[in-house]
Design a protein around this motif. Structure first.
Motif, PDB file in Angstrom:
ATOM      1  N   GLU A   1     -19.084   7.353 -15.760  1.00 36.69           N
ATOM      2  CA  GLU A   1     -18.270   7.945 -16.829  1.00 36.69           C
ATOM      3  C   GLU A   1     -18.460   9.452 -16.901  1.00 36.69           C
ATOM      4  O   GLU A   1     -17.513  10.202 -17.147  1.00 36.69           O
ATOM      5  N   LEU A   2     -19.690   9.913 -16.683  1.00 36.17           N
ATOM      6  CA  LEU A   2     -19.975  11.350 -16.701  1.00 36.17           C
ATOM      7  C   LEU A   2     -19.204  12.070 -15.601  1.00 36.17           C
ATOM      8  O   LEU A   2     -18.570  13.109 -15.831  1.00 36.17           O
ATOM      9  N   LEU A   3     -19.228  11.513 -14.395  1.00 32.98           N
ATOM     10  CA  LEU A   3     -18.540  12.132 -13.255  1.00 32.98           C
ATOM     11  C   LEU A   3     -17.031  12.151 -13.463  1.00 32.98           C
ATOM     12  O   LEU A   3     -16.373  13.192 -13.301  1.00 32.98           O
ATOM     13  N   ASN A   4     -16.469  11.004 -13.835  1.00 34.49           N
ATOM     14  CA  ASN A   4     -15.019  10.897 -13.968  1.00 34.49           C
ATOM     15  C   ASN A   4     -14.487  11.794 -15.078  1.00 34.49           C
ATOM     16  O   ASN A   4     -13.448  12.457 -14.925  1.00 34.49           O
ATOM     17  N   THR A   5     -15.202  11.835 -16.203  1.00 34.66           N
ATOM     18  CA  THR A   5     -14.764  12.680 -17.322  1.00 34.66           C
ATOM     19  C   THR A   5     -14.846  14.151 -16.957  1.00 34.66           C
ATOM     20  O   THR A   5     -13.944  14.935 -17.290  1.00 34.66           O
TER      21      THR A   5
ATOM     22  N   ALA B   1     -22.138   6.571 -23.317  1.00 30.85           N
ATOM     23  CA  ALA B   1     -20.928   6.563 -22.492  1.00 30.85           C
ATOM     24  C   ALA B   1     -19.653   6.562 -23.328  1.00 30.85           C
ATOM     25  O   ALA B   1     -18.567   6.801 -22.783  1.00 30.85           O
ATOM     26  N   VAL B   2     -19.758   6.308 -24.636  1.00 30.70           N
ATOM     27  CA  VAL B   2     -18.564   6.177 -25.483  1.00 30.70           C
ATOM     28  C   VAL B   2     -17.689   7.430 -25.476  1.00 30.70           C
ATOM     29  O   VAL B   2     -16.493   7.353 -25.158  1.00 30.70           O
ATOM     30  N   PRO B   3     -18.208   8.629 -25.820  1.00 31.82           N
ATOM     31  CA  PRO B   3     -17.323   9.800 -25.827  1.00 31.82           C
ATOM     32  C   PRO B   3     -16.776  10.117 -24.443  1.00 31.82           C
ATOM     33  O   PRO B   3     -15.641  10.585 -24.314  1.00 31.82           O
ATOM     34  N   LEU B   4     -17.573   9.862 -23.405  1.00 32.55           N
ATOM     35  CA  LEU B   4     -17.105  10.098 -22.040  1.00 32.55           C
ATOM     36  C   LEU B   4     -15.941   9.169 -21.705  1.00 32.55           C
ATOM     37  O   LEU B   4     -14.925   9.587 -21.153  1.00 32.55           O
ATOM     38  N   MET B   5     -16.105   7.894 -22.056  1.00 31.93           N
ATOM     39  CA  MET B   5     -15.088   6.891 -21.768  1.00 31.93           C
ATOM     40  C   MET B   5     -13.777   7.196 -22.495  1.00 31.93           C
ATOM     41  O   MET B   5     -12.691   7.145 -21.903  1.00 31.93           O
ATOM     42  N   TYR B   6     -13.882   7.540 -23.763  1.00 29.66           N
ATOM     43  CA  TYR B   6     -12.683   7.807 -24.553  1.00 29.66           C
ATOM     44  C   TYR B   6     -12.013   9.117 -24.116  1.00 29.66           C
ATOM     45  O   TYR B   6     -10.782   9.196 -24.050  1.00 29.66           O
TER      46      TYR B   6
ATOM     47  N   VAL C   1     -17.960  -4.845 -27.237  1.00 26.61           N
ATOM     48  CA  VAL C   1     -18.192  -4.078 -28.467  1.00 26.61           C
ATOM     49  C   VAL C   1     -18.032  -2.581 -28.195  1.00 26.61           C
ATOM     50  O   VAL C   1     -17.479  -1.838 -29.015  1.00 26.61           O
ATOM     51  N   LEU C   2     -18.483  -2.145 -27.020  1.00 27.45           N
ATOM     52  CA  LEU C   2     -18.428  -0.723 -26.675  1.00 27.45           C
ATOM     53  C   LEU C   2     -16.990  -0.203 -26.651  1.00 27.45           C
ATOM     54  O   LEU C   2     -16.714   0.888 -27.155  1.00 27.45           O
ATOM     55  N   VAL C   3     -16.082  -0.978 -26.070  1.00 31.47           N
ATOM     56  CA  VAL C   3     -14.702  -0.499 -25.923  1.00 31.47           C
ATOM     57  C   VAL C   3     -13.827  -0.862 -27.121  1.00 31.47           C
ATOM     58  O   VAL C   3     -12.722  -0.339 -27.242  1.00 31.47           O
ATOM     59  N   PHE C   4     -14.305  -1.744 -27.994  1.00 32.47           N
ATOM     60  CA  PHE C   4     -13.471  -2.175 -29.113  1.00 32.47           C
ATOM     61  C   PHE C   4     -12.964  -1.009 -29.971  1.00 32.47           C
ATOM     62  O   PHE C   4     -11.778  -0.985 -30.327  1.00 32.47           O
ATOM     63  N   PRO C   5     -13.795  -0.024 -30.338  1.00 35.71           N
ATOM     64  CA  PRO C   5     -13.270   1.075 -31.160  1.00 35.71           C
ATOM     65  C   PRO C   5     -12.201   1.911 -30.476  1.00 35.71           C
ATOM     66  O   PRO C   5     -11.497   2.675 -31.144  1.00 35.71           O
TER      67      PRO C   5
ATOM     68  N   ASP D   1     -12.122  10.429 -21.163  1.00 34.89           N
ATOM     69  CA  ASP D   1     -11.516  10.210 -19.851  1.00 34.89           C
ATOM     70  C   ASP D   1     -10.148   9.546 -19.990  1.00 34.89           C
ATOM     71  O   ASP D   1      -9.195   9.909 -19.284  1.00 34.89           O
ATOM     72  N   SER D   2     -10.029   8.586 -20.898  1.00 29.64           N
ATOM     73  CA  SER D   2      -8.743   7.912 -21.111  1.00 29.64           C
ATOM     74  C   SER D   2      -7.679   8.891 -21.593  1.00 29.64           C
ATOM     75  O   SER D   2      -6.540   8.885 -21.110  1.00 29.64           O
ATOM     76  N   VAL D   3      -8.053   9.756 -22.525  1.00 30.84           N
ATOM     77  CA  VAL D   3      -7.112  10.745 -23.051  1.00 30.84           C
ATOM     78  C   VAL D   3      -6.738  11.778 -21.986  1.00 30.84           C
ATOM     79  O   VAL D   3      -5.560  12.113 -21.812  1.00 30.84           O
ATOM     80  N   ALA D   4      -7.731  12.268 -21.257  1.00 28.66           N
ATOM     81  CA  ALA D   4      -7.464  13.255 -20.203  1.00 28.66           C
ATOM     82  C   ALA D   4      -6.569  12.670 -19.114  1.00 28.66           C
ATOM     83  O   ALA D   4      -5.660  13.345 -18.614  1.00 28.66           O
ATOM     84  N   ASP D   5      -6.799  11.420 -18.763  1.00 29.29           N
ATOM     85  CA  ASP D   5      -5.962  10.769 -17.752  1.00 29.29           C
ATOM     86  C   ASP D   5      -4.515  10.651 -18.229  1.00 29.29           C
ATOM     87  O   ASP D   5      -3.574  10.849 -17.447  1.00 29.29           O
ATOM     88  N   GLY D   6      -4.321  10.328 -19.518  1.00 32.44           N
ATOM     89  CA  GLY D   6      -2.970  10.242 -20.057  1.00 32.44           C
ATOM     90  C   GLY D   6      -2.245  11.578 -19.995  1.00 32.44           C
ATOM     91  O   GLY D   6      -1.065  11.646 -19.627  1.00 32.44           O
ATOM     92  N   ILE D   7      -2.951  12.652 -20.330  1.00 33.29           N
ATOM     93  CA  ILE D   7      -2.346  13.988 -20.286  1.00 33.29           C
ATOM     94  C   ILE D   7      -2.017  14.369 -18.846  1.00 33.29           C
ATOM     95  O   ILE D   7      -0.945  14.929 -18.560  1.00 33.29           O
ATOM     96  N   LEU D   8      -2.916  14.066 -17.911  1.00 39.63           N
ATOM     97  CA  LEU D   8      -2.674  14.393 -16.501  1.00 39.63           C
ATOM     98  C   LEU D   8      -1.464  13.629 -15.957  1.00 39.63           C
ATOM     99  O   LEU D   8      -0.694  14.165 -15.153  1.00 39.63           O
ATOM    100  N   LYS D   9      -1.284  12.385 -16.388  1.00 39.80           N
ATOM    101  CA  LYS D   9      -0.108  11.620 -15.956  1.00 39.80           C
ATOM    102  C   LYS D   9       1.166  12.293 -16.459  1.00 39.80           C
ATOM    103  O   LYS D   9       2.168  12.367 -15.739  1.00 39.80           O
ATOM    104  N   GLY D  10       1.152  12.779 -17.692  1.00 43.03           N
ATOM    105  CA  GLY D  10       2.310  13.473 -18.225  1.00 43.03           C
ATOM    106  C   GLY D  10       2.607  14.766 -17.496  1.00 43.03           C
ATOM    107  O   GLY D  10       3.751  15.208 -17.431  1.00 43.03           O
ATOM    108  N   LEU D  11       1.572  15.367 -16.918  1.00 39.56           N
ATOM    109  CA  LEU D  11       1.723  16.608 -16.157  1.00 39.56           C
ATOM    110  C   LEU D  11       2.086  16.359 -14.702  1.00 39.56           C
ATOM    111  O   LEU D  11       2.074  17.281 -13.889  1.00 39.56           O
ATOM    112  N   ASN D  12       2.366  15.102 -14.358  1.00 37.94           N
ATOM    113  CA  ASN D  12       2.716  14.717 -12.985  1.00 37.94           C
ATOM    114  C   ASN D  12       1.556  14.940 -12.023  1.00 37.94           C
ATOM    115  O   ASN D  12       1.735  15.331 -10.865  1.00 37.94           O
ATOM    116  N   GLU D  13       0.351  14.678 -12.526  1.00 37.88           N
ATOM    117  CA  GLU D  13      -0.856  14.857 -11.716  1.00 37.88           C
ATOM    118  C   GLU D  13      -1.398  13.512 -11.235  1.00 37.88           C
ATOM    119  O   GLU D  13      -2.594  13.257 -11.296  1.00 37.88           O
ATOM    120  N   GLN D  14      -0.486  12.643 -10.741  1.00 34.99           N
ATOM    121  CA  GLN D  14      -0.930  11.332 -10.275  1.00 34.99           C
ATOM    122  C   GLN D  14      -1.907  11.430  -9.105  1.00 34.99           C
ATOM    123  O   GLN D  14      -2.830  10.627  -8.968  1.00 34.99           O
TER     124      GLN D  14
END
Length: 465
Positions: free
Chosen positions: A394-398, A336-341, A256-260, A343-356
């Motif tokens: 989630e707090l640390l990773n975000t 954890a919801v805003p942190l989780m979401y 339920v947490l990740v469904f939205p 983090d997903s967006v920030a990771d996507g942007i970092l991948k586009g910036l070649n920050e693997q």
């Protein structure tokens, strides 16, 4: 979501726990086989297309598909051979071995489908991948229901095998459909394939960090998941109770947490080629604008989800799963919801910036800390330790991902506009609806969301949209 509800009704909490353990190992092999090659297809096709090298772009994608099939097949073979070892030494559940063997043949098809998905992502074509993933879910659900009806399981082990047969069948159908869509779409490029010099040299810097990250993080995640029932048993629960508690929190509350996030994750994926293309063309301001817009929209969406879960988690889980305990866990996990979401967006942007590499370091550090905390906290605090581990992680990773993103792009987070105002606009209606006990929970949520949207529009709050 429907599949998890059906699974919980037929298997119970203990069966959900065993299924989640099996999937934790399967997802390790799946992540290793798909993550790196999918990003290669997206990044390289996007970059080559931006430069007008369409012949090289076609050649690259087709080589990526071949590599995906071979690599996925090798990992499937390893998973098949090591099923008993994984079940006994990692999961501490011998009953998981047959299900792992049934899942192994699906890995090459999953890897190739992910590669094609990366191609369509670079093409900004989401219909094909959306239909493919929907078809995959329908086949998985339908196969499980059919197998369950024809061969009713007499044990938890049999139920788990029935469930994963659907997963393997779905991956095969998904691959066939993906190839048909790819062949139809690639014909739009009239140019012939053009060999790319040193293609492996271009693939490895992208694929290796992401694959290594997937290997480390998924492996550590599997270890963490195996430690949860073990830690709960040390806390005082029986083997059956520990597996049931694990099934409730991972198979119900977390579902339920990740469904939205279904409304956020597609943007996190689609932003990769946009950012990559902007970087290639030197449009730094475009990168900053996209990053600020994504962060703002994510907060505008995730904060009301968080508050609704805090206020209505128990009735939601009672309605969906018929389990109030899942709702209690969900309300505690809601922060954890805003942190989780994010983090997903920030990771996507970092991948586009070649920050693997940064992505690899952050996620590896996060996974190591999760394993350490799981090992130390669960025997002392039980299920409360599980919830604490998730929130701390989630707090640390975000924080790490956002800090790196801010440093690279110089974006402004605007906490007052993007955090304070949305929180006020959703907390007020949730508090008011709590005073009306005779209204159904769904109607209360509709009222709260309607008030929130109206308040945002009335205040003319437009966070970089």
């Amino acid at each position: 979501m429907a599949f998890r509800v059906f699974l919980s009704d037929t298997a119970g909490a203990e069966g959900m726990g065993l299924y989640q353990l099996v999937m934790s190992v399967y997802l390790f092999f799946a992540a290793v086989s798909t993550s790196g090659i999918m990003l290669c297809a997206t990044r390289l096709f996007g970059e080559m297309s931006a430069k007008g090298n369409f012949g090289q772009a076609k050649y690259t994608v087709e080589r990526c598909i071949i590599i995906a099939l071979a690599f996925g097949g090798a990992l499937g073979g390893i998973m098949l051979i090591s099923a008993d070892t994984c079940a006994e030494l990692i999961l501490h559940e011998k009953a998981a071995a047959p299900a792992l063997r049934l899942l192994a043949p699906s890995l090459p098809f999953m890897a190739a489908s992910a590669c094609i998905r990366g191609y369509f992502c670079a093409r900004r074509k989401t219909l094909q991948t959306s239909v493919e993933q929907l078809l995959e879910q329908i086949i998985e659900f339908g196969t499980f229901a059919l197998v369950f009806a024809v061969f009713p399981p007499v044990s938890t082990e049999g139920m788990c095998c029935n469930a994963v047969i659907g997963t393997s069948a779905a991956e095969l159908v998904s691959f066939v459909y993906s190839m048909i869509c790819y062949r139809a779409d690639i014909k739009s490029f009239k140019c012939a394939n053009e060999r790319v010099p040193s293609l492996v040299g271009k693939l490895l810097p992208i694929a290796l960090p992401v694959t290594a990250n997937a290997c480390l993080r998924s492996g550590l995640s599997a270890a963490e998941n195996s430690l949860i029932p073990l830690g709960l048993r040390k806390y005082g629960s029986s083997s059956s109770e520990a597996l049931a508690q694990y099934g409730i929190i991972s198979g119900m509350s977390m579902t339920v947490l990740v469904f939205p996030s279904v409304f956020i994750i597609p943007f996190a994926v689609l932003v990769v080629p946009e950012i990559a293309e902007a970087v290639v063309l030197g449009h730094i301001r475009t990168v900053r604008r996209i990053a600020e817009k994504m962060i703002s929209l994510t907060l505008l969406y995730s904060l009301p989800v968080t508050v609704i879960f805090i206020f209505y988690a128990v009735p939601i889980c009672r309605l969906v799963f018929g389990n109030e305990q899942a709702g209690e866990y969900l309300s505690m996990l809601a922060p954890a919801v805003p942190l989780m979401y994010l983090d997903s967006v920030a990771d996507g942007i970092l991948k586009g910036l070649n920050e693997q590499t940064s992505y690899l370091i952050f996620n590896t550090l996060d996974s190591i800390i999760r394993v350490i905390l799981t090992y130390t906290l669960l025997p002392v605090y039980g299920i409360a330790g599980v919830i604490a581990v998730i929130i701390i992680s989630e707090l640390l990773n975000t924080f790490l991902s956002l800090a790196r993103l801010v440093k690279l792009t110089k974006i402004e987070l605007r906490l007052f506009d993007n955090v304070f105002i949305p929180l006020c606009c959703i907390i007020i209606p949730c508090l008011l609806t709590r005073l009306t006990p005779f209204i159904s929970v769904l109607f209360k949520i509709v009222i709260a969301v309607g008030f929130y949207i109206s308040a945002i529009l009335i205040t003319k709050h437009k966070p970089d949209c």
